[in-house]
Design a protein around this motif. Structure first.
Motif: not given
Length: 134
Positions: A31-34, A46-48, A52-53, A60-62
């Protein structure tokens, strides 16, 4: 700040607390890396795409999403809650086993039940009144 709520992770009680803790810490690192990847991205497309994803699985991804600043934030309360729930469930389970042993030590007869995990399928077949109640 806007926080999107989605379904919470199901606990896997078929592992030890140490395994659960290691799995949670690994998910926190991911999660931190994401979050760092999204927050430091320069390309708006890329941010958009990432935004969205990621919004579909925030819990679930904290993560939480700050829509005002267009940033993701680590939500460290969710993994703490997961680990706490895991410990509570372990205590409840172990208490049930110790109660059974205590009953047996005091001459009270106990029986063993065989539990089967129900599947997630739900029958949509409509029953007639006769079939359901008679």
């Amino acid at each position: 700040m806007h926080i999107f709520n989605t379904t919470y992770k199901k606990l896997n009680l078929n592992m030890t607390y140490k395994e659960m803790e290691a799995k949670t810490n690994e998910a926190l690192d991911t999660a931190r890396e994401t979050i760092d990847l999204f927050n430091s991205a320069k390309n708006q497309k890329v941010k958009d795409n990432l935004r969205d994803k990621l919004k579909h699985d925030l819990n679930k991804l904290y993560m939480s999403y700050d829509s005002i600043n267009d940033k993701f934030i680590l939500n460290d309360m969710l993994p703490k809650l997961e680990l706490y729930n895991f410990q509570v469930n372990e205590v409840v389970y172990k208490s049930g086993l110790s109660i059974k042993k205590s009953f047996e030590d005091n001459g009270i007869e106990t029986i063993s039940a065989e539990y089967v995990r129900a599947d997630d399928t739900i029958s949509t077949k409509k029953l007639s009144f006769k079939d359901a109640f008679l």
